[in-house]
Design a protein around this motif. Sequence first.
Motif, PDB file in Angstrom:
ATOM      1  N   ILE A   1      -2.923  12.672  -4.367  1.00 26.60           N
ATOM      2  CA  ILE A   1      -3.232  13.042  -5.346  1.00 26.60           C
ATOM      3  C   ILE A   1      -3.770  14.269  -4.374  1.00 26.60           C
ATOM      4  O   ILE A   1      -3.965  14.965  -6.220  1.00 26.60           O
ATOM      5  N   GLN A   2      -3.515  15.313  -3.683  1.00 29.56           N
ATOM      6  CA  GLN A   2      -4.151  16.600  -2.996  1.00 29.56           C
ATOM      7  C   GLN A   2      -5.878  16.615  -4.020  1.00 29.56           C
ATOM      8  O   GLN A   2      -5.608  17.983  -4.419  1.00 29.56           O
ATOM      9  N   ALA A   3      -6.811  15.747  -2.803  1.00 25.92           N
ATOM     10  CA  ALA A   3      -7.613  16.105  -3.780  1.00 25.92           C
ATOM     11  C   ALA A   3      -8.928  16.664  -2.703  1.00 25.92           C
ATOM     12  O   ALA A   3      -7.793  17.450  -1.267  1.00 25.92           O
ATOM     13  N   GLU A   4      -9.504  17.636  -2.895  1.00 33.23           N
ATOM     14  CA  GLU A   4     -10.591  17.935  -2.373  1.00 33.23           C
ATOM     15  C   GLU A   4     -10.840  17.559  -1.124  1.00 33.23           C
ATOM     16  O   GLU A   4     -11.521  16.083  -0.910  1.00 33.23           O
ATOM     17  N   PRO A   5     -11.060  18.212   0.578  1.00 29.58           N
ATOM     18  CA  PRO A   5     -11.324  17.710   2.050  1.00 29.58           C
ATOM     19  C   PRO A   5     -12.726  16.550   1.744  1.00 29.58           C
ATOM     20  O   PRO A   5     -12.542  15.935   2.419  1.00 29.58           O
TER      21      PRO A   5
ATOM     22  N   ILE B   1       3.510  10.412  -7.646  1.00 30.44           N
ATOM     23  CA  ILE B   1       3.857  10.998  -8.921  1.00 30.44           C
ATOM     24  C   ILE B   1       3.458  11.344  -9.776  1.00 30.44           C
ATOM     25  O   ILE B   1       3.455  12.196 -10.061  1.00 30.44           O
ATOM     26  N   LEU B   2       1.918  10.381  -9.503  1.00 27.30           N
ATOM     27  CA  LEU B   2       0.853  10.685 -10.834  1.00 27.30           C
ATOM     28  C   LEU B   2       0.703  11.964 -11.108  1.00 27.30           C
ATOM     29  O   LEU B   2       0.283  12.592 -11.742  1.00 27.30           O
TER      30      LEU B   2
ATOM     31  N   CYS C   1       0.271  -1.237   0.133  1.00 28.34           N
ATOM     32  CA  CYS C   1       0.115  -0.318  -0.019  1.00 28.34           C
ATOM     33  C   CYS C   1       0.903   1.145   0.359  1.00 28.34           C
ATOM     34  O   CYS C   1       0.697   2.267  -0.423  1.00 28.34           O
ATOM     35  N   MET C   2       2.046   1.636   0.858  1.00 23.24           N
ATOM     36  CA  MET C   2       2.706   2.049   0.899  1.00 23.24           C
ATOM     37  C   MET C   2       3.253   2.433  -0.616  1.00 23.24           C
ATOM     38  O   MET C   2       2.922   3.932  -1.113  1.00 23.24           O
ATOM     39  N   ILE C   3       3.801   1.953  -1.278  1.00 26.11           N
ATOM     40  CA  ILE C   3       4.177   1.373  -2.439  1.00 26.11           C
ATOM     41  C   ILE C   3       3.736   1.892  -3.856  1.00 26.11           C
ATOM     42  O   ILE C   3       3.677   3.043  -4.079  1.00 26.11           O
ATOM     43  N   TYR C   4       2.033   1.843  -3.419  1.00 25.83           N
ATOM     44  CA  TYR C   4       1.382   2.271  -4.202  1.00 25.83           C
ATOM     45  C   TYR C   4       0.706   4.144  -4.358  1.00 25.83           C
ATOM     46  O   TYR C   4       0.314   4.493  -4.970  1.00 25.83           O
ATOM     47  N   LEU C   5       0.653   4.572  -2.653  1.00 27.63           N
ATOM     48  CA  LEU C   5       0.946   5.322  -2.289  1.00 27.63           C
ATOM     49  C   LEU C   5       1.782   7.002  -2.725  1.00 27.63           C
ATOM     50  O   LEU C   5       1.384   7.943  -3.693  1.00 27.63           O
TER      51      LEU C   5
END
Length: 264
Positions: free
Chosen positions: A231-235, A141-142, A132-136
């Motif tokens: 991914i810096q999504a909204e709250p 990066i994406l 899970c840490m790897i895909y996060l």
Amino acid sequence: FQSKDDLLRIVAVLSVPNTLYSPSYWAARCLEKLLQGDAAQYLAYASLLYTTAMALCAAAYLSLKAAHHAAYSRARSVRQSARLVSRTGQRRLRALTPFFHPQFRALIGKEFRIFSRDMAQALQLLLLIGLCMIYLYNFRILRSVGSLPRTTELWWEGLLVISNIAMGAFVITAVGTRFVFPSVSLEGQSFWIVHKSPMSIRDMLRAKFWCWLLPVATISSVILASGSLAIQAEPRIVIINALASWVICYGIVGLGIGLGAFFS
């Protein structure tokens, strides 16, 4: 690639989310200086990578040599495993589950004791958390792929949010397949004791369901919320993902318990 500039641009994009002190940043700069023909800077970054790798190997060896014997002795000790069935452990379980029926509480305590005795399951759980840490990290990066048009950026953010939910569902399914599905079968030859108890089979399966739903849903909500933050999504998207994880876990844990009982 049509030119060297295209490759250097990709290297620069890959090094954006990294700090100056991370090995991935050194590897990107090392490749960049090698393509540019700057031997001095290339040797400097290559030396940093080599010395860091040697230092980590030495630290891992010293840690293993210092802690392996004591950890192995504790893992094989009967006294360490006896703490799980001590009166102190039972009092803690009663304090954490004050509203549960005593039969449910006893079955939940037995379920956690069975899980704790199998070291392979705990190690596999740590492995799944590491994945899970790897895909996060890859999600991070994406998210920083560069400047995109506003319309394209909205579609890209939506794709990342859906991908985060899908990857979280895959992780939950893996946890359910490995830990929830065999929970009935792990009763083994002592299943007749539970079967002859005052609790019915339906109540037993319901107790196992709630026993696994709470920890699995808690882990999955942390994973999905962390993916949304990566991914810096909204709250509000973070909250929706955290709530969606509980809905997904409700179905997956229920399938795991039901199919595990059917194919026990």
